[in-house]
Design a protein around this motif. Structure first.
Motif, PDB file in Angstrom:
ATOM      1  N   LEU A 163      34.677  26.463  45.732  1.00  0.00           N
ATOM      2  CA  LEU A 163      35.883  25.647  45.821  1.00  0.00           C
ATOM      3  C   LEU A 163      37.073  26.551  46.126  1.00  0.00           C
ATOM      4  O   LEU A 163      37.279  27.549  45.432  1.00  0.00           O
ATOM      5  CB  LEU A 163      36.141  24.903  44.511  1.00  0.00           C
ATOM      6  N   PRO A 164      37.852  26.235  47.149  1.00  0.00           N
ATOM      7  CA  PRO A 164      38.999  27.095  47.486  1.00  0.00           C
ATOM      8  C   PRO A 164      40.003  27.243  46.343  1.00  0.00           C
ATOM      9  O   PRO A 164      40.569  28.315  46.157  1.00  0.00           O
ATOM     10  CB  PRO A 164      39.647  26.376  48.681  1.00  0.00           C
ATOM     11  N   GLU A 165      40.208  26.176  45.552  1.00  0.00           N
ATOM     12  CA  GLU A 165      41.169  26.283  44.447  1.00  0.00           C
ATOM     13  C   GLU A 165      40.579  27.004  43.231  1.00  0.00           C
ATOM     14  O   GLU A 165      41.317  27.475  42.384  1.00  0.00           O
ATOM     15  CB  GLU A 165      41.708  24.909  44.041  1.00  0.00           C
ATOM     16  N   LYS A 166      39.255  27.089  43.135  1.00  0.00           N
ATOM     17  CA  LYS A 166      38.581  27.810  42.048  1.00  0.00           C
ATOM     18  C   LYS A 166      37.425  28.606  42.650  1.00  0.00           C
ATOM     19  O   LYS A 166      36.273  28.189  42.562  1.00  0.00           O
ATOM     20  CB  LYS A 166      38.016  26.840  41.012  1.00  0.00           C
ATOM     21  N   PRO A 167      37.688  29.754  43.243  1.00  0.00           N
ATOM     22  CA  PRO A 167      36.613  30.503  43.913  1.00  0.00           C
ATOM     23  C   PRO A 167      35.505  30.986  42.979  1.00  0.00           C
ATOM     24  O   PRO A 167      34.404  31.261  43.429  1.00  0.00           O
ATOM     25  CB  PRO A 167      37.335  31.696  44.544  1.00  0.00           C
ATOM     26  N   TYR A 224      18.477  38.008  35.961  1.00  0.00           N
ATOM     27  CA  TYR A 224      19.247  37.287  36.954  1.00  0.00           C
ATOM     28  C   TYR A 224      19.565  38.218  38.115  1.00  0.00           C
ATOM     29  O   TYR A 224      19.800  39.406  37.921  1.00  0.00           O
ATOM     30  CB  TYR A 224      20.588  36.797  36.380  1.00  0.00           C
ATOM     31  N   SER A 225      19.622  37.660  39.297  1.00  0.00           N
ATOM     32  CA  SER A 225      20.115  38.389  40.459  1.00  0.00           C
ATOM     33  C   SER A 225      21.616  38.151  40.530  1.00  0.00           C
ATOM     34  O   SER A 225      22.075  37.015  40.440  1.00  0.00           O
ATOM     35  CB  SER A 225      19.448  37.888  41.735  1.00  0.00           C
ATOM     36  N   ILE A 226      22.382  39.220  40.669  1.00  0.00           N
ATOM     37  CA  ILE A 226      23.836  39.109  40.772  1.00  0.00           C
ATOM     38  C   ILE A 226      24.192  39.120  42.254  1.00  0.00           C
ATOM     39  O   ILE A 226      23.855  40.052  42.977  1.00  0.00           O
ATOM     40  CB  ILE A 226      24.544  40.255  40.027  1.00  0.00           C
ATOM     41  N   ILE A 227      24.876  38.060  42.680  1.00  0.00           N
ATOM     42  CA  ILE A 227      25.227  37.887  44.084  1.00  0.00           C
ATOM     43  C   ILE A 227      26.734  38.056  44.221  1.00  0.00           C
ATOM     44  O   ILE A 227      27.508  37.384  43.536  1.00  0.00           O
ATOM     45  CB  ILE A 227      24.789  36.494  44.578  1.00  0.00           C
ATOM     46  N   SER A 228      27.133  38.945  45.092  1.00  0.00           N
ATOM     47  CA  SER A 228      28.545  39.195  45.345  1.00  0.00           C
ATOM     48  C   SER A 228      28.961  38.439  46.604  1.00  0.00           C
ATOM     49  O   SER A 228      28.239  38.434  47.600  1.00  0.00           O
ATOM     50  CB  SER A 228      28.775  40.692  45.520  1.00  0.00           C
ATOM     51  N   TYR A 229      30.128  37.809  46.551  1.00  0.00           N
ATOM     52  CA  TYR A 229      30.647  37.097  47.711  1.00  0.00           C
ATOM     53  C   TYR A 229      32.156  37.256  47.768  1.00  0.00           C
ATOM     54  O   TYR A 229      32.805  37.605  46.788  1.00  0.00           O
ATOM     55  CB  TYR A 229      30.259  35.617  47.689  1.00  0.00           C
ATOM     56  N   GLU A 230      32.718  37.020  48.939  1.00  0.00           N
ATOM     57  CA  GLU A 230      34.146  37.166  49.144  1.00  0.00           C
ATOM     58  C   GLU A 230      34.763  35.806  49.425  1.00  0.00           C
ATOM     59  O   GLU A 230      34.249  35.029  50.236  1.00  0.00           O
ATOM     60  CB  GLU A 230      34.417  38.097  50.323  1.00  0.00           C
ATOM     61  N   ALA A 231      35.891  35.535  48.761  1.00  0.00           N
ATOM     62  CA  ALA A 231      36.647  34.306  48.981  1.00  0.00           C
ATOM     63  C   ALA A 231      38.125  34.643  48.893  1.00  0.00           C
ATOM     64  O   ALA A 231      38.568  35.253  47.914  1.00  0.00           O
ATOM     65  CB  ALA A 231      36.282  33.260  47.933  1.00  0.00           C
ATOM     66  N   ASP A 232      38.877  34.299  49.912  1.00  0.00           N
ATOM     67  CA  ASP A 232      40.308  34.572  49.966  1.00  0.00           C
ATOM     68  C   ASP A 232      40.610  36.063  49.765  1.00  0.00           C
ATOM     69  O   ASP A 232      41.476  36.429  48.980  1.00  0.00           O
ATOM     70  CB  ASP A 232      41.068  33.721  48.940  1.00  0.00           C
ATOM     71  N   GLN A 233      39.884  36.906  50.442  1.00  0.00           N
ATOM     72  CA  GLN A 233      40.024  38.374  50.418  1.00  0.00           C
ATOM     73  C   GLN A 233      39.853  38.978  49.022  1.00  0.00           C
ATOM     74  O   GLN A 233      40.356  40.049  48.729  1.00  0.00           O
ATOM     75  CB  GLN A 233      41.391  38.824  50.994  1.00  0.00           C
ATOM     76  N   LYS A 234      39.125  38.280  48.141  1.00  0.00           N
ATOM     77  CA  LYS A 234      38.803  38.816  46.818  1.00  0.00           C
ATOM     78  C   LYS A 234      37.299  38.752  46.628  1.00  0.00           C
ATOM     79  O   LYS A 234      36.635  37.865  47.141  1.00  0.00           O
ATOM     80  CB  LYS A 234      39.490  38.008  45.704  1.00  0.00           C
ATOM     81  N   GLN A 235      36.772  39.689  45.854  1.00  0.00           N
ATOM     82  CA  GLN A 235      35.337  39.739  45.580  1.00  0.00           C
ATOM     83  C   GLN A 235      35.045  38.996  44.279  1.00  0.00           C
ATOM     84  O   GLN A 235      35.756  39.145  43.285  1.00  0.00           O
ATOM     85  CB  GLN A 235      34.845  41.185  45.441  1.00  0.00           C
ATOM     86  N   TYR A 236      33.977  38.211  44.315  1.00  0.00           N
ATOM     87  CA  TYR A 236      33.519  37.483  43.135  1.00  0.00           C
ATOM     88  C   TYR A 236      32.015  37.697  43.002  1.00  0.00           C
ATOM     89  O   TYR A 236      31.349  38.082  43.961  1.00  0.00           O
ATOM     90  CB  TYR A 236      33.800  35.974  43.282  1.00  0.00           C
ATOM     91  N   VAL A 237      31.507  37.452  41.809  1.00  0.00           N
ATOM     92  CA  VAL A 237      30.065  37.545  41.589  1.00  0.00           C
ATOM     93  C   VAL A 237      29.554  36.226  41.036  1.00  0.00           C
ATOM     94  O   VAL A 237      30.278  35.469  40.386  1.00  0.00           O
ATOM     95  CB  VAL A 237      29.680  38.708  40.648  1.00  0.00           C
TER      96      VAL A 237
END
Length: 149
Positions: A85-89, A52-65
């Motif tokens: 989803l803003p309520e569940k990034p 799998y390719s792991i993609i990092s993204y930012e939502a509400d000034q937090k990093q998620y993968v």
């Protein structure tokens, strides 16, 4: 029982839309951000090796993968649009046809589509161009062919 062409197409269309239903909330209420492939991981599930390719993204000034599609290797540094989803990034997908359409509902849709085609074909009227078994037997008799014992 005869199913009209319009009913067949309508039900087929509904079956094809099942995977999109799985992401309807993301499609209507999701926010877009940019994600970058940061690494590629391999997972060994019994005898099968998947990566799998792991993609990092930012939502509400937090990093998620986010895990990319199975066995699709993107180059490190490649950028994607991500829908979350803003309520569940953590609930996010790649914003593309593949990302929207291929989810946990896709196998259900494929199975229902196969069953629907089998059901439709089993009840569809026979074509006038197809010969039945009785017609084939009569055809053999008219040509004078003998059956071997």
């Amino acid at each position: 029982m005869k199913i009209s062409g319009y009913k067949f197409l309508f039900i087929t269309f509904l079956i094809v839309l099942i995977p999109i239903y799985g992401n309807w909330r993301l499609i209507f209420y999701g926010k877009k951000t940019e994600g970058v492939v940061v690494r590629i991981i391999e997972e060994n599930a019994s005898m099968l090796l998947s990566f799998y390719s792991i993609i990092s993204y930012e939502a509400d000034q937090k990093q998620y993968v986010l895990k990319g599609p199975e066995n699709v290797e993107y180059t490190i540094g490649r950028k994607f649009k991500i829908l979350y989803l803003p309520e569940k990034p953590k609930n996010a997908i790649i914003y593309s046809i593949k990302g929207i359409y291929f989810n946990r509902f896709t196998p259900i849709s494929v199975a229902l589509f196969i069953l629907w085609i089998a059901f439709y074909l089993s009840f569809s009227p026979k074509s006038t161009h197809r010969k039945s078994g009785k017609q084939n037997n009569n055809w053999n008799k008219t040509l004078g062919r003998k059956k071997l014992l």
